[in-house]
Design a protein around this motif. Structure first.
Motif, PDB file in Angstrom:
ATOM      1  N   THR A   2       0.829  -1.204   0.000  1.00 17.24           N
ATOM      2  CA  THR A   2       0.000   0.000   0.000  1.00 17.24           C
ATOM      3  C   THR A   2       0.864   1.254   0.000  1.00 17.24           C
ATOM      4  N   THR A   3       0.546   2.179  -0.898  1.00 23.18           N
ATOM      5  CA  THR A   3       1.230   3.465  -0.945  1.00 23.18           C
ATOM      6  C   THR A   3       0.406   4.494  -0.187  1.00 23.18           C
ATOM      7  N   GLN A   4       1.038   5.159   0.771  1.00 17.40           N
ATOM      8  CA  GLN A   4       0.357   6.205   1.529  1.00 17.40           C
ATOM      9  C   GLN A   4       0.478   7.528   0.782  1.00 17.40           C
ATOM     10  N   VAL A   5      -0.675   8.149   0.529  1.00 24.89           N
ATOM     11  CA  VAL A   5      -0.721   9.407  -0.214  1.00 24.89           C
ATOM     12  C   VAL A   5      -1.456  10.451   0.628  1.00 24.89           C
ATOM     13  N   VAL A   6      -0.879  11.638   0.728  1.00 27.45           N
ATOM     14  CA  VAL A   6      -1.502  12.750   1.443  1.00 27.45           C
ATOM     15  C   VAL A   6      -1.760  13.884   0.455  1.00 27.45           C
ATOM     16  N   ILE A   7      -2.969  14.437   0.509  1.00 29.47           N
ATOM     17  CA  ILE A   7      -3.309  15.627  -0.272  1.00 29.47           C
ATOM     18  C   ILE A   7      -3.579  16.771   0.710  1.00 29.47           C
ATOM     19  N   LEU A   8      -2.854  17.858   0.538  1.00 33.80           N
ATOM     20  CA  LEU A   8      -2.996  19.014   1.427  1.00 33.80           C
ATOM     21  C   LEU A   8      -4.084  19.934   0.887  1.00 33.80           C
ATOM     22  N   ALA A   9      -5.202  20.027   1.608  1.00 31.31           N
ATOM     23  CA  ALA A   9      -6.360  20.768   1.096  1.00 31.31           C
ATOM     24  C   ALA A   9      -7.057  21.557   2.195  1.00 31.31           C
ATOM     25  N   ALA A  10      -6.294  22.050   3.163  1.00 32.49           N
ATOM     26  CA  ALA A  10      -6.903  22.752   4.295  1.00 32.49           C
ATOM     27  C   ALA A  10      -7.081  24.242   4.053  1.00 32.49           C
ATOM     28  N   GLY A  11      -6.313  24.800   3.130  1.00 37.35           N
ATOM     29  CA  GLY A  11      -6.273  26.250   2.981  1.00 37.35           C
ATOM     30  C   GLY A  11      -7.532  26.865   2.391  1.00 37.35           C
ATOM     31  N   MET A  12      -7.608  28.184   2.473  1.00 38.77           N
ATOM     32  CA  MET A  12      -8.787  28.910   2.005  1.00 38.77           C
ATOM     33  C   MET A  12      -8.716  29.225   0.514  1.00 38.77           C
ATOM     34  N   GLY A  13      -7.509  29.260  -0.046  1.00 37.39           N
ATOM     35  CA  GLY A  13      -7.374  29.493  -1.485  1.00 37.39           C
ATOM     36  C   GLY A  13      -7.987  30.800  -1.940  1.00 37.39           C
ATOM     37  N   SER A  14      -7.833  31.835  -1.151  1.00 38.03           N
ATOM     38  CA  SER A  14      -8.543  33.098  -1.399  1.00 38.03           C
ATOM     39  C   SER A  14      -8.099  33.790  -2.691  1.00 38.03           C
ATOM     40  N   HIS A  43      -4.383   5.702 -11.470  1.00 32.83           N
ATOM     41  CA  HIS A  43      -3.618   5.320 -12.658  1.00 32.83           C
ATOM     42  C   HIS A  43      -2.280   4.702 -12.268  1.00 32.83           C
ATOM     43  N   ALA A  44      -1.606   5.305 -11.292  1.00 30.75           N
ATOM     44  CA  ALA A  44      -0.264   4.851 -10.920  1.00 30.75           C
ATOM     45  C   ALA A  44      -0.264   3.681  -9.953  1.00 30.75           C
ATOM     46  N   PHE A  45      -1.222   3.666  -9.027  1.00 30.07           N
ATOM     47  CA  PHE A  45      -1.158   2.700  -7.928  1.00 30.07           C
ATOM     48  C   PHE A  45      -2.358   1.768  -7.858  1.00 30.07           C
ATOM     49  N   GLY A  46      -3.331   1.954  -8.752  1.00 33.51           N
ATOM     50  CA  GLY A  46      -4.521   1.112  -8.724  1.00 33.51           C
ATOM     51  C   GLY A  46      -5.251   1.253  -7.407  1.00 33.51           C
ATOM     52  N   ASN A  47      -5.636   0.115  -6.841  1.00 34.52           N
ATOM     53  CA  ASN A  47      -6.322   0.140  -5.553  1.00 34.52           C
ATOM     54  C   ASN A  47      -5.349   0.076  -4.383  1.00 34.52           C
ATOM     55  N   ASN A  48      -4.042   0.080  -4.685  1.00 30.76           N
ATOM     56  CA  ASN A  48      -3.028  -0.060  -3.634  1.00 30.76           C
ATOM     57  C   ASN A  48      -2.538   1.295  -3.131  1.00 30.76           C
ATOM     58  N   ALA A  49      -3.457   2.197  -2.925  1.00 28.49           N
ATOM     59  CA  ALA A  49      -3.120   3.513  -2.371  1.00 28.49           C
ATOM     60  C   ALA A  49      -4.114   3.864  -1.277  1.00 28.49           C
ATOM     61  N   ALA A 116       6.404   6.392  -8.752  1.00 33.32           N
ATOM     62  CA  ALA A 116       6.244   5.012  -8.289  1.00 33.32           C
ATOM     63  C   ALA A 116       7.572   4.271  -8.284  1.00 33.32           C
ATOM     64  N   ALA A 117       8.413   4.543  -9.278  1.00 31.06           N
ATOM     65  CA  ALA A 117       9.720   3.884  -9.334  1.00 31.06           C
ATOM     66  C   ALA A 117      10.588   4.295  -8.155  1.00 31.06           C
ATOM     67  N   MET A 118      10.505   5.563  -7.771  1.00 26.18           N
ATOM     68  CA  MET A 118      11.270   6.055  -6.626  1.00 26.18           C
ATOM     69  C   MET A 118      10.704   5.515  -5.313  1.00 26.18           C
ATOM     70  N   ILE A 119       9.379   5.453  -5.231  1.00 24.71           N
ATOM     71  CA  ILE A 119       8.729   4.938  -4.027  1.00 24.71           C
ATOM     72  C   ILE A 119       9.094   3.469  -3.817  1.00 24.71           C
ATOM     73  N   ALA A 120       9.185   2.722  -4.911  1.00 27.73           N
ATOM     74  CA  ALA A 120       9.574   1.308  -4.817  1.00 27.73           C
ATOM     75  C   ALA A 120      10.964   1.160  -4.195  1.00 27.73           C
ATOM     76  N   ARG A 121      11.824   2.156  -4.416  1.00 26.38           N
ATOM     77  CA  ARG A 121      13.169   2.173  -3.823  1.00 26.38           C
ATOM     78  C   ARG A 121      13.164   2.796  -2.432  1.00 26.38           C
ATOM     79  N   ASP A 122      12.030   3.355  -2.018  1.00 25.45           N
ATOM     80  CA  ASP A 122      11.899   4.113  -0.772  1.00 25.45           C
ATOM     81  C   ASP A 122      12.935   5.232  -0.710  1.00 25.45           C
ATOM     82  N   GLN A 123      12.994   6.013  -1.796  1.00 23.80           N
ATOM     83  CA  GLN A 123      13.917   7.128  -1.918  1.00 23.80           C
ATOM     84  C   GLN A 123      13.167   8.454  -1.811  1.00 23.80           C
ATOM     85  N   SER A 124      13.512   9.275  -0.846  1.00 22.44           N
ATOM     86  CA  SER A 124      12.897  10.598  -0.714  1.00 22.44           C
ATOM     87  C   SER A 124      13.179  11.424  -1.962  1.00 22.44           C
TER      88      SER A 124
END
Length: 230
Positions: A2-14, A43-49, A116-124
């Motif tokens: 499973t790939t953990q994905v975070v989307i930052l969407a708290a702001g007001m975007g004024s 598209h990149a991770f299917g249901n594994n996100a 995804a290729a970088m994540i597979a290597r666990d490379q920041s």
């Protein structure tokens, strides 16, 4: 895995001048910005996100639109910046690395194929665009070894712009979190990453996506440009 994905969407975007949270802005193809992001993740991770959205401003609209996601609430969304939103998400994450993105980026799905290729290597990594360097954008420089050295809006002689899609490895996550705690409430998450690199030698690779589109939608003209691609 499973790939953990975070989307930052708290702001007001004024700056965009819309009543709803900016990620719910509709694109010319009928999808919202965040819907396009979810499609790209699938598209990149299917249901594994596992997608977690950091919410704040008018959060009920985002929760209603994406009930399949998990949610983290930044109750100080009107007083803090992305450093503190990301911190909350990382604190709530499971063991392992985390891919995160700003909730206002419209981007080519192939960017996440490269990620995804970088994540597979666990490379920041930080995704970057070397084709332009605007004063108001987050810019970067690299070390002699080719890793990220500086990362901020005030960088001089930047090699390109950070796109807003990044990954922190399992090994680097705790260090990054500690620095996010220390930075100012109004700092962007890039500040925490920059300090962690400087103080602890984190190896963060720049991933060049200059041949693909990625548009951070802050103003009406950004939205018009994004709509040329979707």
């Amino acid at each position: 895995m499973t790939t953990q994905v975070v989307i930052l969407a708290a702001g007001m975007g004024s700056r965009l001048g819309r009543s709803l949270p900016k990620p719910l802005t509709e694109l010319s193809d009928g999808r919202t910005i965040m819907r396009q992001q979810f499609d790209n993740i699938e598209h990149a991770f299917g249901n594994n996100a596992k997608v977690t959205i950091v919410v704040g401003y008018k959060l009920e609209h985002i929760i209603e639109a994406f009930p399949q996601a998990s949610f983290v609430y930044n109750e100080e969304y009107d007083q803090t910046n992305t450093s503190k939103s990301l911190l909350r998400a990382l604190q709530a994450s499971q063991p392992g690395g985390v891919l995160w993105m700003n909730g206002d980026v419209v981007f080519d799905p192939r960017i996440l194929d490269r990620a995804a290729a970088m994540i597979a290597r666990d490379q920041s990594f930080v995704t970057v665009n070397t084709s332009k360097v605007s004063d108001e954008e987050v810019k970067y420089t690299t070390s002699a070894e080719g890793y990220i050295k500086e990362l901020s809006k005030t960088v001089k002689g930047g090699l390109g712009e950070a796109v807003g899609i990044n990954y922190i490895s399992a090994a680097d996550k705790a260090t990054f979190q500690r620095e996010l705690v220390k930075v100012g409430d109004q700092d962007y998450f890039e500040r925490g990453l920059e300090v962690a690199i400087e103080k602890f030698g984190l190896l963060v690779e720049p991933v060049d996506i200059s041949d693909l589109y990625a548009v951070e939608v802050d103003f009406a003209e950004d939205l018009a440009r994004a709509n040329l691609f979707v």
